[in-house]
Design a protein around this motif. Structure first.
Motif, PDB file in Angstrom:
ATOM      1  N   GLY A 148       8.812  -2.945  14.106  1.00 40.06           N
ATOM      2  CA  GLY A 148       8.065  -1.750  13.711  1.00 40.06           C
ATOM      3  C   GLY A 148       8.691  -1.032  12.532  1.00 40.06           C
ATOM      4  O   GLY A 148       9.760  -1.396  12.045  1.00 40.06           O
ATOM      5  N   GLN A 149       7.989   0.012  12.100  1.00 42.11           N
ATOM      6  CA  GLN A 149       8.430   0.732  10.901  1.00 42.11           C
ATOM      7  C   GLN A 149       9.802   1.377  11.107  1.00 42.11           C
ATOM      8  O   GLN A 149      10.591   1.471  10.170  1.00 42.11           O
ATOM      9  N   PHE A 150      10.075   1.825  12.317  1.00 45.53           N
ATOM     10  CA  PHE A 150      11.375   2.426  12.593  1.00 45.53           C
ATOM     11  C   PHE A 150      12.104   1.520  13.569  1.00 45.53           C
ATOM     12  O   PHE A 150      11.546   1.135  14.586  1.00 45.53           O
TER      13      PHE A 150
ATOM     14  N   ASP B 190       7.038  -4.307   9.615  1.00 43.16           N
ATOM     15  CA  ASP B 190       6.394  -3.121   9.042  1.00 43.16           C
ATOM     16  C   ASP B 190       7.427  -2.338   8.253  1.00 43.16           C
ATOM     17  O   ASP B 190       8.334  -1.733   8.822  1.00 43.16           O
ATOM     18  N   GLU B 191       7.283  -2.344   6.945  1.00 42.81           N
ATOM     19  CA  GLU B 191       8.208  -1.657   6.034  1.00 42.81           C
ATOM     20  C   GLU B 191       9.665  -1.909   6.425  1.00 42.81           C
ATOM     21  O   GLU B 191      10.396  -0.972   6.755  1.00 42.81           O
ATOM     22  N   PRO B 192      10.079  -3.178   6.357  1.00 40.94           N
ATOM     23  CA  PRO B 192      11.412  -3.503   6.877  1.00 40.94           C
ATOM     24  C   PRO B 192      12.559  -2.894   6.084  1.00 40.94           C
ATOM     25  O   PRO B 192      13.660  -2.794   6.616  1.00 40.94           O
TER      26      PRO B 192
ATOM     27  N   GLY C 290       0.835  -1.192   0.000  1.00 35.83           N
ATOM     28  CA  GLY C 290       0.000   0.000   0.000  1.00 35.83           C
ATOM     29  C   GLY C 290       0.863   1.232   0.000  1.00 35.83           C
ATOM     30  O   GLY C 290       1.996   1.190   0.482  1.00 35.83           O
ATOM     31  N   SER C 291       0.327   2.319  -0.547  1.00 38.90           N
ATOM     32  CA  SER C 291       1.140   3.534  -0.594  1.00 38.90           C
ATOM     33  C   SER C 291       1.216   4.137   0.803  1.00 38.90           C
ATOM     34  O   SER C 291       0.543   3.687   1.733  1.00 38.90           O
ATOM     35  N   ASN C 292       2.004   5.185   0.930  1.00 37.98           N
ATOM     36  CA  ASN C 292       2.196   5.855   2.203  1.00 37.98           C
ATOM     37  C   ASN C 292       0.847   6.370   2.713  1.00 37.98           C
ATOM     38  O   ASN C 292       0.125   7.024   1.984  1.00 37.98           O
ATOM     39  N   GLY C 293       0.497   6.032   3.935  1.00 30.71           N
ATOM     40  CA  GLY C 293      -0.765   6.512   4.498  1.00 30.71           C
ATOM     41  C   GLY C 293      -1.945   5.590   4.229  1.00 30.71           C
ATOM     42  O   GLY C 293      -3.074   5.898   4.596  1.00 30.71           O
ATOM     43  N   ALA C 294      -1.701   4.449   3.597  1.00 30.97           N
ATOM     44  CA  ALA C 294      -2.797   3.536   3.261  1.00 30.97           C
ATOM     45  C   ALA C 294      -3.407   2.877   4.501  1.00 30.97           C
ATOM     46  O   ALA C 294      -4.560   2.443   4.472  1.00 30.97           O
ATOM     47  N   GLY C 295      -2.626   2.785   5.561  1.00 29.68           N
ATOM     48  CA  GLY C 295      -3.142   2.159   6.783  1.00 29.68           C
ATOM     49  C   GLY C 295      -2.432   0.855   7.134  1.00 29.68           C
ATOM     50  O   GLY C 295      -2.916   0.093   7.978  1.00 29.68           O
ATOM     51  N   LYS C 296      -1.291   0.623   6.536  1.00 30.29           N
ATOM     52  CA  LYS C 296      -0.558  -0.625   6.792  1.00 30.29           C
ATOM     53  C   LYS C 296      -0.111  -0.710   8.247  1.00 30.29           C
ATOM     54  O   LYS C 296      -0.319  -1.725   8.919  1.00 30.29           O
ATOM     55  N   THR C 297       0.490   0.394   8.732  1.00 30.41           N
ATOM     56  CA  THR C 297       0.962   0.385  10.115  1.00 30.41           C
ATOM     57  C   THR C 297      -0.210   0.218  11.076  1.00 30.41           C
ATOM     58  O   THR C 297      -0.122  -0.523  12.062  1.00 30.41           O
ATOM     59  N   THR C 298      -1.318   0.881  10.766  1.00 28.95           N
ATOM     60  CA  THR C 298      -2.504   0.754  11.607  1.00 28.95           C
ATOM     61  C   THR C 298      -2.941  -0.705  11.701  1.00 28.95           C
ATOM     62  O   THR C 298      -3.226  -1.218  12.795  1.00 28.95           O
ATOM     63  N   ALA C 299      -2.969  -1.396  10.572  1.00 26.26           N
ATOM     64  CA  ALA C 299      -3.369  -2.803  10.572  1.00 26.26           C
ATOM     65  C   ALA C 299      -2.396  -3.641  11.404  1.00 26.26           C
ATOM     66  O   ALA C 299      -2.810  -4.472  12.213  1.00 26.26           O
TER      67      ALA C 299
HETATM   68  N1  LIG Z   1      -2.352   8.186  15.923  1.00 24.73           N
HETATM   69  C1  LIG Z   1      -2.863   8.733  14.800  1.00 24.73           C
HETATM   70  N2  LIG Z   1      -3.717   9.776  14.903  1.00 24.73           N
HETATM   71  C2  LIG Z   1      -4.257  10.324  13.796  1.00 24.73           C
HETATM   72  N3  LIG Z   1      -4.019   9.914  12.544  1.00 24.73           N
HETATM   73  C3  LIG Z   1      -3.178   8.875  12.376  1.00 24.73           C
HETATM   74  C4  LIG Z   1      -2.557   8.235  13.499  1.00 24.73           C
HETATM   75  N4  LIG Z   1      -1.786   7.234  13.036  1.00 24.73           N
HETATM   76  C5  LIG Z   1      -1.903   7.252  11.695  1.00 24.73           C
HETATM   77  N5  LIG Z   1      -2.744   8.233  11.292  1.00 24.73           N
HETATM   78  C6  LIG Z   1      -3.127   8.513   9.905  1.00 24.73           C
HETATM   79  O1  LIG Z   1      -3.756   7.357   9.405  1.00 24.73           O
HETATM   80  C7  LIG Z   1      -3.390   7.131   8.065  1.00 24.73           C
HETATM   81  C8  LIG Z   1      -2.792   5.746   7.917  1.00 24.73           C
HETATM   82  O2  LIG Z   1      -1.579   5.700   8.641  1.00 24.73           O
HETATM   83  P1  LIG Z   1      -0.643   4.429   8.656  1.00 24.73           P
HETATM   84  O3  LIG Z   1      -1.399   3.262   9.148  1.00 24.73           O
HETATM   85  O4  LIG Z   1       0.568   4.809   9.400  1.00 24.73           O
HETATM   86  O5  LIG Z   1      -0.319   4.239   7.102  1.00 24.73           O
HETATM   87  P2  LIG Z   1       0.887   3.485   6.394  1.00 24.73           P
HETATM   88  O6  LIG Z   1       1.606   2.673   7.407  1.00 24.73           O
HETATM   89  O7  LIG Z   1       0.234   2.645   5.344  1.00 24.73           O
HETATM   90  O8  LIG Z   1       1.763   4.533   5.786  1.00 24.73           O
HETATM   91  C9  LIG Z   1      -2.427   8.244   7.684  1.00 24.73           C
HETATM   92  O9  LIG Z   1      -3.155   9.235   6.997  1.00 24.73           O
HETATM   93  C10 LIG Z   1      -1.951   8.752   9.011  1.00 24.73           C
HETATM   94  O10 LIG Z   1      -1.642  10.123   8.921  1.00 24.73           O
END
Ligand SMILES: Nc1ncnc2c1ncn2[C@@H]1O[C@H](COP(=O)(O)OP(=O)(O)O)[C@@H](O)[C@H]1O
Ligand SMILES: [Mg+2]
Lengths: 254, 254
Positions: A87-89, A162-164, A41-50
């Motif tokens: 993690g990502q970092f 996460d984005e190793p 997924g592109s930057n901001g897609a929600g990968k880290t969130t998942a």
């Molecule tokens: N704690 C947070 N509070 C508000 N917005 C967040 C938070 N974490 C991530 N976001 C937003 O949620 C979206 C998805 O983030 P993230 O899961 O980090 O994407 P990815 O890892 O794919 O780049 C981004 O637009 C990011 O700015």
């Protein structure tokens, strides 16, 4: 309760919002045991969130996720026994040496012989010489290797990466890929996220594309390729890519 | 509470203490400002300040200086926690089968140890500058008890910005008002010499009662009600700060 046949990861209808921002809007996927699964997924897609939801760091707003058969919401402690998160970092303790970082994690996982575990991993990740140095002095690739080594302690059956390779130079990238392949060869299930198509192509058994909060495609590389019109046959002179040139010059066998 | 709470907290405390021994500058920086103030007040302003007692001015002001030492020391508590949050190591620990609250408690105990070392350094310098106390062992223990309680109260305040700050400056800025609070108290001049509103504030803020209690213990005077007011303030701040810190913490991990 864990049945060997059940998928290592099962995600159904996962939703997560940060205030008005609907990041995940119903994500479904499964990851088979022992496979490498790429969440692209592109930057901001929600990968880290998942990944954070799957590793019990965030609670989903809706939907369910089971990891190693355990529900992330109600059996978080069992999930944490089953996983490791890279993690990502790179999350290493900069003030400690590489070896001390590994010993620390082994202690926190309540393992016997933390020193021996640390030495074995330093060896496996070619960090033995640097093991006594502060992690702050490591290069990006060395930090990432240490980070991954820390995640392997205790042999968790499932690893999240996460984005190793984001931010690594091509050589370090290949080292990380090598480490990921070795993991899968040992039977570990790997879920990795990436923004790079070639990384998914190189490593993954299955690839899922996360876009606008949903998984828009999910399949093997071949299945994904068939979504496009059949390849035309063209004759072109094959030019080495810049990456080939770079790697030849710095002397790494790709 | 997890069965590993004490073991994990000990391991993580060892880690933070190693941070401190590897950068002892944090302890020196913590002690240097109060020591500089002490030198300035005793050798520059001291002759002009009337405290209404014959004993040396360093005896009069040491209690306030000790509180300033703690107030500047806890900026590092927030800083260390902030660095763990930012570096991702906090998330790594939270995703491991480690007792989750151990991460926080290790920081709190580290803060206590670091501040106690700084306090000892400041007291030793004060002794060189002529500080003398006729206090016996029970009085010294009482002083230590008050300072430990005060450090814990301020430490839990420091946990809040440590967990929630966005920048390093933000994580430590909260300590500035705490450092200046003793100037509006009985720490350096008797409150009776202050103009009305300032005097009212000074006589009703926590530092005055804590300073008066410690001063009375050092000089072998009866502590009167000051010690109860001081303890009530410390416990009150501790309880409120702990509740807010835990709320911030729960938000972070859910
Ligand atoms: N704690 C947070 N509070 C508000 N917005 C967040 C938070 N974490 C991530 N976001 C937003 O949620 C979206 C998805 O983030 P993230 O899961 O980090 O994407 P990815 O890892 O794919 O780049 C981004 O637009 C990011 O700015
Ligand atoms: Mg990300």
């Amino acid at each position: 309760m864990t049945t060997q046949q059940a998928p290592a990861i099962q995600v159904h209808g996962l939703e997560k919002s940060y205030k008005e921002l609907h990041v995940l809007r119903g994500v479904d996927f499964e990851v088979a045991r022992g496979s490498i699964f790429a969440l692209l997924g592109s930057n901001g897609a929600g990968k880290t969130t998942a990944v954070k939801i799957l590793s019990t760091l965030l609670k989903p707003d809706a939907g369910t996720a089971r990891v190693n058969g355990f529900d992330v919401a109600t059996q978080a402690a069992n999930v944490r026994e089953s996983i490791s998160l890279t993690g990502q970092f790179a999350a290493v303790d900069e003030i400690l040496s590489g070896r001390e970082n590994l010993v620390l994690v082994a202690r926190l996982r309540h393992l016997k012989n933390p020193g021996r575990i640390a030495d074995e991993l330093l060896e496996r990740f070619s960090l033995t010489d640097a093991g006594g140095r502060k992690a702050a002095t490591y290069s990006g690739g060395m930090r990432r290797r240490l980070d991954i080594a820390m995640s392997l302690i205790g042999d968790p059956p499932i690893i999240f990466l996460d984005e190793p390779t984001t931010g690594l130079d091509p050589q370090a990238r290949i080292e990380v890929w090598q480490a990921v392949r070795e993991l899968a060869d040992r039977g570990t299930t790997v879920l990795l996220t990436t923004q790079y198509l070639d990384e998914a192509e190189q490593l993954a058994d299955r690839i899922a594309i996360l876009h606008e909060g949903r998984i828009i495609v999910n399949g093997t590389l071949d299945e994904l390729k068939q979504l496009l019109p059949p390849a035309k046959v063209e004759y072109v002179e094959k030019q080495p890519t810049l990456e080939d040139v770079f790697l030849t010059l710095v002397g790494t066998k790709a | 509470m997890s069965k590993h709470f004490f073991g994990d907290t000990t391991v993580l405390l060892g880690r933070s203490l190693r941070h401190i021994t590897r950068s002892p500058d944090t302890i020196i920086t913590t002690a240097i400002m109060p020591i500089a103030m002490m030198l300035m007040f005793v050798y520059v302003f001291g002759g002009a300040i009337r405290t209404g007692s014959d004993s040396s001015y360093v005896n009069y002001m040491l209690p306030g200086i000790l509180l300033i030492t703690v107030a500047s020391g806890i900026a590092y508590t927030a800083y260390r926690l902030f660095m763990d949050m930012k570096g991702g190591i906090f998330e790594r620990f939270q995703s491991m089968p480690t007792a989750r609250s151990s991460v926080l408690w290790a920081h709190v105990l580290t803060s206590l140890v670091a501040n106690l070392i700084s306090l000892v350094v400041v007291v030793l310098v004060a002794l060189l500058m002529g500080f003398r106390s006729g206090a016996g062992v029970p009085a010294w223990l009482a002083v230590a008890g008050i300072l430990i309680l005060f450090t814990l109260a301020l430490t839990w305040i420091a946990v809040i910005p440590g967990l929630s700050a966005k920048t390093m400056e933000g994580a430590s800025a909260f300590s500035y008002p705490l450092i200046f609070l003793p100037f509006l108290s009985s720490a350096f001049v008797p409150t009776a010499s202050m103009p009305g509103p300032v005097r009212f504030f000074a006589e009703h803020q926590p530092v005055t009662s804590i300073v008066n209690a410690i001063r009375a213990l050092f000089t072998g005077q009866p502590v009167g009600t000051d010690i109860w007011v001081a303890l009530a303030w410390c416990v009150g701040i501790l309880v409120v700060a702990y509740a807010f810190a835990m709320r911030t913490y729960r938000r972070k991990i859910s």
